[in-house]
Design an enzyme around this catalytic site. Structure first.
Site, PDB file in Angstrom:
ATOM      1  CG  PHE A 146      -1.784   1.228   1.151  1.00 21.76           C
ATOM      2  CD1 PHE A 146      -3.128   1.304   0.337  1.00 21.76           C
ATOM      3  CD2 PHE A 146      -1.684   2.399   1.813  1.00 21.76           C
ATOM      4  CE1 PHE A 146      -3.790   2.326   0.318  1.00 21.76           C
ATOM      5  CE2 PHE A 146      -2.493   3.531   1.839  1.00 21.76           C
ATOM      6  CZ  PHE A 146      -3.602   3.369   1.031  1.00 21.76           C
ATOM      7  CG  ASP A 231       5.447   3.362   1.989  1.00 20.88           C
ATOM      8  OD1 ASP A 231       5.582   4.194   2.973  1.00 20.88           O
ATOM      9  OD2 ASP A 231       4.506   3.571   0.970  1.00 20.88           O
ATOM     10  CE  LYS A 260      -0.953   5.166   7.942  1.00 23.90           C
ATOM     11  NZ  LYS A 260      -0.460   4.782   6.534  1.00 23.90           N
TER      12      LYS A 260
END
Ligand SMILES: *Cc1c(COP(=O)(O)O)cnc(C)c1O
Length: 407
Positions: A146, A231, A260
């Site tokens: 993702f 990532d 995040k």
């Protein structure tokens, strides 16, 4: 207590959302209004233990005093000036992040994980162009990954079912099975400018890279002159028990994306690249109006201060061990996977993770179904032993009652 016949605060919110919000989310039936540390309160005053952290975002817990103080002070000082000018926080934050990543690199600031990955994708294409021409523009990513929901980060995301409704997506992305070095060897031809991977596939079900995989990918990237982009949007900044997920495998990526946890809830993303690579993006190639603006940067600087002072990777490693042991002892849990405080509890056959996550919510514990058969647990990195024990006790009660119903 709502007066009889009067809508609760929650019902009012649901109605407003139903009438005026774009219906792109399937939401759980709760509206949170306040938080402190690992605890959340909803619109009706009910208390919850938060073991999801807003999808691994509030790594220092809710309303952390140091972050709140930095934000309040910055709000009274200067919020935004644009990147036409310097501000006094962004360069400091870039230096702090570069130091955490081992030094010798440069940082571009964005506002989210997807945007951080957009920067990495554009950088990789520019770098490929300069080192092999226009045909060297493909990015090889993994199935189950993702990377975000913008068109390019969606194209990079290895979940074909999410692609279908939005064709045509930007071309230049290929996918190989995660953990399969042979498949990557076959895919990394002269058209590939980069490999894009997560150290632990988060949204894909909390799947850590198999032992030795990233090391093999690094060697392959060196041989074929492709960049290794990791990532770390979900895994970065202590979550896995190290500062970055890739540290578990001893590789050094060329490009790392973060978001995040970086603002502990304030939107900010970052794309770091080594000095060999970063100059491929030239003046005018990329920009973000809000990127690295004073408010977001002040939050991130406060986050890094707290994280470094508390040594959050060590805390996450220790708390992760305690939580893993507690989860493994639960009825109905078949296996526990993940690293540090990014964990998934795979349930025994017959148990529905979506239903169990909802039962947990009703019992005052916030977790989510990362797949239909697994719960994701990603509490604050400052979670206490008592909170871990309380969460495990709630889960045990929920799982026992569910097991009774399905048997
Ligand atoms: C959440 C996530 C993203 C996307 O971040 P947004 O802020 O939602 O754009 C990208 N990559 C990974 C690994 C993520 O977990």
């Amino acid at each position: 207590m709502p007066v009889f016949g009067e809508a609760t605060a929650f019902e009012t919110l649901v109605k407003l959302d139903a009438d005026h919000g774009m219906q792109t989310y399937s939401r759980q039936p709760v509206a949170f209004v306040r938080g402190e540390g690992s605890v959340l309160w909803d619109s009706e005053g009910v208390r919850y233990l938060d073991f999801l952290s807003g999808l691994a975002v509030t790594s220092l817990g809710h309303a952390h005093p140091a972050v709140a103080a930095a934000l309040a002070e910055q709000a009274h000082t200067l919020l935004h000036v644009s990147n036409l000018y310097y501000n006094d926080l962004q360069p400091r934050l870039a230096a702090r992040l570069d130091a955490l990543l081992g030094g010798g690199g440069r940082v571009f600031f964005a506002n989210s994980g997807a945007e951080a990955n957009e920067c990495a994708i554009k950088l990789a294409r520019r770098h490929g162009q300069a080192n092999g021409g226009a045909q060297r523009h493909e990015i090889v990513a993994a199935y189950g990954s993702f990377h975000g929901r913008t068109l390019a980060s969606l194209a990079a995301t290895g979940q074909p079912q999410k692609h279908e409704a939005f064709q045509p997506l930007p071309p230049g992305f290929r996918h190989v099975p995660f953990g399969d070095l042979d498949a990557l060897t076959g895919a990394l031809d002269g058209r590939a400018c980069a490999v894009l991977l997560e150290a632990v596939q988060g949204e894909g079900g909390v799947q850590p890279a198999p032992e030795g995989y990233l090391m093999g990918v690094r060697a392959l990237c060196d041989e074929r002159e492709a960049l290794l982009i990791v990532d770390e949007v979900q895994t970065g900044l202590g979550r896995t028990g190290r500062w970055f997920g890739f540290e578990h495998s001893g590789v050094r990526p060329d490009v790392v994306t973060l978001a995040k946890a970086l603002g502990n809830g304030v939107p900010i993303g970052a794309c770091w690249a080594s000095d060999d690579v970063a100059p491929a993006l030239r003046v005018g190639d990329h920009a973000a109006t809000f990127g690295g603006q004073p408010l977001a940067a002040s939050a991130a600087l406060a986050v890094l201060d707290v994280m470094e002072a508390a040594d959050v990777p060590a805390l996450a490693a220790a708390a992760g061990e305690r939580l893993t042991v507690a989860l493994e002892a639960l009825p109905g849990v078949a296996a526990v996977r993940g690293l540090g405080l990014l964990l998934a509890a795979e349930l025994e056959a017959g148990l529905d993770a979506v239903a169990i996550a909802l039962r947990c919510l009703e019992a005052g514990l916030v977790v989510n179904a990362v797949t239909s058969t697994a719960l994701r647990l990603a509490p604050s990195l400052l979670v206490t032993d008592d909170e871990i024990d309380e969460a495990a006790a709630i889960l045990a009660t929920v799982l026992l009652s569910m097991l009774e119903e399905v048997r």
